[in-house]
Design a protein around this motif. Structure first.
Motif, PDB file in Angstrom:
ATOM      1  N   LEU A  59       7.548  10.629 -13.513  1.00 25.04           N
ATOM      2  CA  LEU A  59       6.701  11.527 -12.733  1.00 25.04           C
ATOM      3  C   LEU A  59       5.727  12.298 -13.629  1.00 25.04           C
ATOM      4  O   LEU A  59       4.580  12.548 -13.239  1.00 25.04           O
ATOM      5  N   TYR A  60       6.189  12.658 -14.818  1.00 26.07           N
ATOM      6  CA  TYR A  60       5.289  13.365 -15.733  1.00 26.07           C
ATOM      7  C   TYR A  60       4.138  12.455 -16.165  1.00 26.07           C
ATOM      8  O   TYR A  60       2.967  12.869 -16.158  1.00 26.07           O
ATOM      9  N   ILE A 105       3.427  18.126 -12.399  1.00 23.87           N
ATOM     10  CA  ILE A 105       3.794  17.415 -11.162  1.00 23.87           C
ATOM     11  C   ILE A 105       3.396  18.245  -9.950  1.00 23.87           C
ATOM     12  O   ILE A 105       2.899  17.716  -8.952  1.00 23.87           O
ATOM     13  N   LEU A 106       3.600  19.579 -10.043  1.00 20.22           N
ATOM     14  CA  LEU A 106       3.208  20.464  -8.943  1.00 20.22           C
ATOM     15  C   LEU A 106       1.684  20.511  -8.794  1.00 20.22           C
ATOM     16  O   LEU A 106       1.162  20.504  -7.675  1.00 20.22           O
ATOM     17  N   VAL A 154      -0.301   7.142  -5.377  1.00 23.06           N
ATOM     18  CA  VAL A 154       0.583   5.977  -5.498  1.00 23.06           C
ATOM     19  C   VAL A 154       0.152   5.116  -6.680  1.00 23.06           C
ATOM     20  O   VAL A 154       0.990   4.601  -7.431  1.00 23.06           O
ATOM     21  N   GLY A 155      -1.157   4.965  -6.873  1.00 27.49           N
ATOM     22  CA  GLY A 155      -1.653   4.212  -8.022  1.00 27.49           C
ATOM     23  C   GLY A 155      -1.225   4.839  -9.336  1.00 27.49           C
ATOM     24  O   GLY A 155      -0.825   4.133 -10.275  1.00 27.49           O
ATOM     25  N   ALA A 156      -1.291   6.180  -9.414  1.00 31.95           N
ATOM     26  CA  ALA A 156      -0.843   6.875 -10.619  1.00 31.95           C
ATOM     27  C   ALA A 156       0.655   6.716 -10.815  1.00 31.95           C
ATOM     28  O   ALA A 156       1.140   6.591 -11.948  1.00 31.95           O
ATOM     29  N   PHE A 157       1.412   6.716  -9.714  1.00 34.68           N
ATOM     30  CA  PHE A 157       2.863   6.538  -9.795  1.00 34.68           C
ATOM     31  C   PHE A 157       3.211   5.146 -10.314  1.00 34.68           C
ATOM     32  O   PHE A 157       4.141   4.982 -11.116  1.00 34.68           O
TER      33      PHE A 157
END
Length: 342
Positions: A54-55, A190-191, A294-297
């Motif tokens: 996530l980071y 993340i926030l 989603v792409g970044a994830f």
């Protein structure tokens, strides 16, 4: 003769709504990538591993969100990567040279970074040159300024430490702190990332400005003909990218205390890749903020999943390129199915 129903009041089936979502292809891809690494990397499903993924995703996602909005508006920004470094350098050098509270440097950095974004938008709308040319020029200028000013002021290619200056701890809490949840540390980026996704989604789907963004990306001449403020919209989109660069730059500075003037080169392509994987079209007028997230994830899962699987990280760019091609093909297929279902 039977009256024909008005298309505007016809109900859309859930399947048509689903097929019409820009991020559908990226969600399918994200699930596939998650299952793939969950199977091949034993440590991938650990809470600490999720935090790391996530980071990594958030550091890309913070920039991918405004870049996605810009692409929906039909433009690119090749200066986005080095603008992040410029933002961090301005904060650090202004605070150090003026011996001011670091928050003063943070504020000055925000103004300077927004001015760079406004410059990109102004030059684009005034000259009518392609955004590729305009932002490539800005990219080269910022790359030279980052290195030149850092060497001129600090004598080296990196900034001086500001960790002992007033305001540094509170600024680090805002931009680079770690929140512990259930014994696992999650970075505050993340926030920031989730907040940007929420705000951008609200703008696109619930405001008049969102309609303007889709309109100028679809056909700016037609949009101008019906009263859309094309110039103001495009300048605003570039300033949005600058705002994301400011957040990322402050995180860079307050995470490591010093900044290398040559950082950021090449990251602009990663931001664009995340947006394209998330469903944004190169031609503009189509996409979503959620899709960019989603792409970044997917980027975060791939970059860290290769490490967790103990594979050679040299293969990362190969996987990233393959995902870009597959996601683009899948998004094109989904869009054709959605148009056929209408």
């Amino acid at each position: 003769m039977e009256a024909r129903a008005d298309e505007r009041i016809l109900q859309t089936s859930p399947l048509r709504k689903l097929l019409g979502r820009p991020e559908l292809g990226s969600v399918v891809g994200a699930i596939a990538v998650f299952v793939f690494f969950a199977f091949f990397a034993d440590s991938f499903l650990r809470a600490s591993s999720l935090s790391t993924v996530l980071y990594a995703a958030s550091t890309i996602g913070i920039m991918a969100v405004p870049v996605a909005l810009l692409m929906i508006g039909g433009e690119f920004d090749l200066s986005a990567g080095v603008m992040v470094t410029s933002s961090a350098l301005v904060s650090s050098m202004f605070s150090y040279q003026m011996t001011a509270n670091v928050w003063v440097g943070v504020g000055v950095s925000l103004l300077v970074t927004l001015a760079i974004g406004a410059f990109n938008g102004f030059m684009l709308t005034r000259t009518r040159l392609p955004s590729f040319i305009i932002t490539l020029g800005t990219f080269l200028m910022l790359t030279g300024l980052n290195l030149g000013f850092t060497k001129l002021i600090d004598g080296t290619v990196s900034t001086k430490t500001i960790a002992d200056m007033e305001g540094f701890p509170s600024a680090r809490d805002v931009f680079a702190s770690t929140l512990t949840i259930g014994g696992v540390g999650f970075k505050v980026t993340i926030l920031w990332w989730l907040a940007l996704v929420a705000v951008a989604s609200w703008i696109l789907l619930r405001t008049r400005a969102g309609n303007w963004i889709f309109a100028v990306g679809g056909n700016k001449d037609a949009a101008r003909a019906v009263g859309v403020p094309v110039t103001r919209t495009k300048i605003g989109l570039y300033m949005g990218v600058a705002f994301g660069a400011w957040i990322s730059g402050q995180h860079l500075l307050f995470s490591y205390d010093v900044v290398q003037s040559g950082e950021g080169v090449g990251n602009e392509l990663i931001y664009i890749i995340a947006a394209v994987i998330g469903g944004c079209l190169i031609t503009g007028g189509y996409g979503s903020a959620v899709g960019s997230a989603v792409g970044a994830f997917i980027f975060g899962m791939t970059s860290k999943g290769i490490v967790f699987a103990e594979w050679n990280p040299d293969w990362f760019k190969f996987f990233l390129g393959a995902m870009l091609l597959l996601a683009t093909l899948l998004n094109a297929w989904v869009r054709k199915r959605a148009e056929a279902a209408k």
